[in-house]
Design an enzyme around this catalytic site. Structure first.
Site, PDB file in Angstrom:
ATOM      1  N   THR A  88       0.822  -1.216   0.000  1.00 35.89           N
ATOM      2  CA  THR A  88       0.000   0.000   0.000  1.00 35.89           C
ATOM      3  C   THR A  88       0.853   1.262   0.000  1.00 35.89           C
ATOM      4  O   THR A  88       0.552   2.242  -0.694  1.00 35.89           O
ATOM      5  CB  THR A  88      -0.921   0.016   1.229  1.00 35.89           C
ATOM      6  OG1 THR A  88      -1.676  -1.194   1.256  1.00 35.89           O
ATOM      7  CG2 THR A  88      -1.867   1.203   1.192  1.00 35.89           C
ATOM      8  N   ARG A 100      -8.576   0.034   5.711  1.00 31.97           N
ATOM      9  CA  ARG A 100      -8.550   0.281   4.274  1.00 31.97           C
ATOM     10  C   ARG A 100      -9.544  -0.595   3.505  1.00 31.97           C
ATOM     11  O   ARG A 100     -10.002  -0.219   2.436  1.00 31.97           O
ATOM     12  CB  ARG A 100      -7.137   0.041   3.719  1.00 31.97           C
ATOM     13  CG  ARG A 100      -6.127   1.096   4.144  1.00 31.97           C
ATOM     14  CD  ARG A 100      -4.786   0.865   3.467  1.00 31.97           C
ATOM     15  NE  ARG A 100      -3.802   1.878   3.848  1.00 31.97           N
ATOM     16  CZ  ARG A 100      -3.653   3.056   3.249  1.00 31.97           C
ATOM     17  NH1 ARG A 100      -4.440   3.378   2.239  1.00 31.97           N
ATOM     18  NH2 ARG A 100      -2.730   3.906   3.650  1.00 31.97           N
ATOM     19  N   TYR A 122      -2.898 -10.283   4.362  1.00 32.06           N
ATOM     20  CA  TYR A 122      -2.788  -8.909   4.857  1.00 32.06           C
ATOM     21  C   TYR A 122      -4.171  -8.444   5.296  1.00 32.06           C
ATOM     22  O   TYR A 122      -5.078  -8.302   4.468  1.00 32.06           O
ATOM     23  CB  TYR A 122      -2.213  -8.016   3.752  1.00 32.06           C
ATOM     24  CG  TYR A 122      -2.007  -6.558   4.128  1.00 32.06           C
ATOM     25  CD1 TYR A 122      -1.965  -6.136   5.459  1.00 32.06           C
ATOM     26  CD2 TYR A 122      -1.836  -5.596   3.142  1.00 32.06           C
ATOM     27  CE1 TYR A 122      -1.772  -4.800   5.796  1.00 32.06           C
ATOM     28  CE2 TYR A 122      -1.633  -4.262   3.456  1.00 32.06           C
ATOM     29  CZ  TYR A 122      -1.615  -3.869   4.775  1.00 32.06           C
ATOM     30  OH  TYR A 122      -1.426  -2.546   5.100  1.00 32.06           O
ATOM     31  N   TYR A 140     -13.533  -2.947  -0.574  1.00 31.46           N
ATOM     32  CA  TYR A 140     -14.684  -2.323  -1.239  1.00 31.46           C
ATOM     33  C   TYR A 140     -15.873  -3.274  -1.391  1.00 31.46           C
ATOM     34  O   TYR A 140     -16.996  -2.923  -1.072  1.00 31.46           O
ATOM     35  CB  TYR A 140     -14.299  -1.736  -2.610  1.00 31.46           C
ATOM     36  CG  TYR A 140     -15.374  -0.846  -3.196  1.00 31.46           C
ATOM     37  CD1 TYR A 140     -15.575   0.437  -2.699  1.00 31.46           C
ATOM     38  CD2 TYR A 140     -16.193  -1.297  -4.220  1.00 31.46           C
ATOM     39  CE1 TYR A 140     -16.571   1.254  -3.215  1.00 31.46           C
ATOM     40  CE2 TYR A 140     -17.194  -0.495  -4.740  1.00 31.46           C
ATOM     41  CZ  TYR A 140     -17.387   0.777  -4.230  1.00 31.46           C
ATOM     42  OH  TYR A 140     -18.369   1.575  -4.747  1.00 31.46           O
ATOM     43  N   LYS A 189       0.113 -10.440   7.832  1.00 31.22           N
ATOM     44  CA  LYS A 189       0.419  -9.084   8.265  1.00 31.22           C
ATOM     45  C   LYS A 189      -0.866  -8.560   8.899  1.00 31.22           C
ATOM     46  O   LYS A 189      -1.851  -8.279   8.215  1.00 31.22           O
ATOM     47  CB  LYS A 189       0.840  -8.205   7.085  1.00 31.22           C
ATOM     48  CG  LYS A 189       1.134  -6.758   7.490  1.00 31.22           C
ATOM     49  CD  LYS A 189       1.469  -5.891   6.283  1.00 31.22           C
ATOM     50  CE  LYS A 189       1.670  -4.433   6.718  1.00 31.22           C
ATOM     51  NZ  LYS A 189       1.920  -3.542   5.559  1.00 31.22           N
ATOM     52  N   ILE A 220       6.038  -5.700   9.137  1.00 31.85           N
ATOM     53  CA  ILE A 220       6.214  -5.046   7.842  1.00 31.85           C
ATOM     54  C   ILE A 220       5.876  -3.590   8.097  1.00 31.85           C
ATOM     55  O   ILE A 220       4.725  -3.236   8.338  1.00 31.85           O
ATOM     56  CB  ILE A 220       5.336  -5.666   6.747  1.00 31.85           C
ATOM     57  CG1 ILE A 220       5.787  -7.101   6.473  1.00 31.85           C
ATOM     58  CG2 ILE A 220       5.417  -4.836   5.457  1.00 31.85           C
ATOM     59  CD1 ILE A 220       4.914  -7.864   5.492  1.00 31.85           C
TER      60      ILE A 220
END
Length: 293
Positions: A46, A140, A135, A109, A164, A206
C-alpha cells in the site's frame, strides 16, 4: 520462512516533481534499507501507491528494486485486489523468481463475508507458486478478517505461511498468536504495537516507519525477538512520536516527508493523496534532525 522473521519495510514509490517515478531516489532508498539492518523488502505494498501506478510504472518499480537489491535481501511482492480472478491470473502469469513470497490484501470495497474472504484466499493459494502472506487491514478494506478465518486458512493451505495483521487490535493479534499452527508467522502491520506483538510471540513487522529509521526500528525488533525488553522499549519510546506523526495526515505522505528531511527523495504523492501541511512537515523535520544529529 525464517527470511520473514524480523523487520520488513513497505517501500515507497518516490516521484519527481512532474510525478514520474524517481528511479534514482528509489535506488537510494533501497540501499538505505540494506545498509541499516532491514531484513526484507516489500515491493508494491500500500505504501508504494500501486493504486495510482500504471502497469508499466509497476514494472519499472519492480525491476529497479530487484536490480538494486541484487540478491542481498529477500523480496516480497504485493499481489492483491478485490477481483479474485484477476489476482489469480497475475500469480499464474507473472515472473516471480526474484521473490520469496507474495503479500496479498484481504479484498476491499466489495465487503465480502468471512466465507467470501476464505474462498478468495483459497483460490489464491491454489494458484500461487510462492508462499503467501495474508494482509488484514480493516481501516482500508472495510472488512475485518477474523482470527477464525485466518486460522482456518493457515491450517488448510501450507503455502499460506503468515499474516500481516494491521487491525489495530492487540487482542485480535493475541488470539491469532495463541491459536495459529506452530510455524505460521504473525507479522505486525501496525508500527506502534509492533513491540508488544513481538513480545507476545509475533514474528516481527512489515513497517512504514522502519524505512525512515531502519537502524533504530530493526534494532528494536531484534531486541524484542531476543527478549531484551527494557532495551527494546527504549527504542520504541524514542520513535513513538514520529510514528504518530507519519500517519497523522495519511500514508505515505508522512513517510515521504521523512525521506525529504533525510535528503533521500522528494515528498511528492499522487492524487487523491496530498503532501502533509507545513506544520506537520516542520515537526517531522525537527524530529529527523534531532535523531540524525
Amino acid at each position: 520462512m525464517q527470511s520473514l522473521i524480523g523487520t520488513g519495510v513497505a517501500l515507497v514509490t518516490p516521484f519527481k516533481n512532474d510525478f514520474s517515478v524517481d528511479v534514482e531516489a528509489l535506488k537510494r532508498i533501497v540501499n538505505f534499507q540494506i545498509e541499516n539492518g532491514i531484513d526484507y523488502l516489500v515491493v508494491l505494498g500500500t505504501t508504494g501507491e500501486p493504486a495510482t501506478l500504471t502497469s508499466e510504472e509497476k514494472e519499472v518499480v519492480i525491476e529497479t528494486v530487484i536490480t538494486t537489491n541484487n540478491g542481498r535481501l529477500p523480496l516480497v511482492l504485493g499481489v492483491g485486489g478485490n477481483n479474485t480472478h484477476q489476482v489469480v491470473e497475475e500469480l499464474k502469469t507473472r515472473d516471480l523468481t526474484a521473490f520469496a513470497a507474495v503479500l496479498s490484501v484481504s479484498p476491499y470495497y466489495n465487503k465480502p463475508t468471512q466465507e467470501g474472504i476464505y474462498q478468495h484466499f483459497k483460490a489464491i493459494a491454489e494458484a500461487s507458486p510462492l508462499p503467501i502472506i495474508l494482509y488484514n487491514v480493516p481501516g482500508r478494506t472495510a472488512s475485518n478478517m477474523l482470527p477464525s478465518t485466518v486460522i482456518r486458512l493457515a491450517n488448510d493451505f501450507k503455502n499460506i505461511v503468515a499474516i500481516k495483521e494491521a487491525a489495530g487490535d492487540i487482542v485480535q493479534a493475541l488470539t491469532i498468536i495463541q491459536n495459529k499452527p506452530k510455524d505460521f508467522l504473525v507479522i505486525s502491520g501496525d508500527d506502534m504495537v509492533t513491540l508488544p506483538m513481538v513480545l507476545a510471540g509475533g514474528a516481527g513487522v512489515i513497517s512504514v516507519i522502519g524505512e525512515g529509521f531502519p537502524k533504530q526500528f530493526s534494532t528494536m525488533v531484534r531486541l524484542g525477538l531476543e527478549r531484551k525488553v527494557d532495551e527494546a522499549y527504549q527504542l520504541h519510546y524514542q520513535l513513538a512520536a514520529i510514528i504518530d506523526m507519519i500517519f497523522e495526515q495519511g500514508n505515505p505522505a508522512g513517510i515521504k516527508e521523512v525521506f525529504k528531511a533525510l535528503g533521500l527523495a522528494d515528498n511528492n504523492v499522487r492524487l487523491p493523496l496530498v503532501a502533509v501541511n507545513e506544520d506537520l512537515a516542520n515537526r517531522i523535520k525537527k524530529f529527523v534532525d534531532k535523531i540524525v544529529i
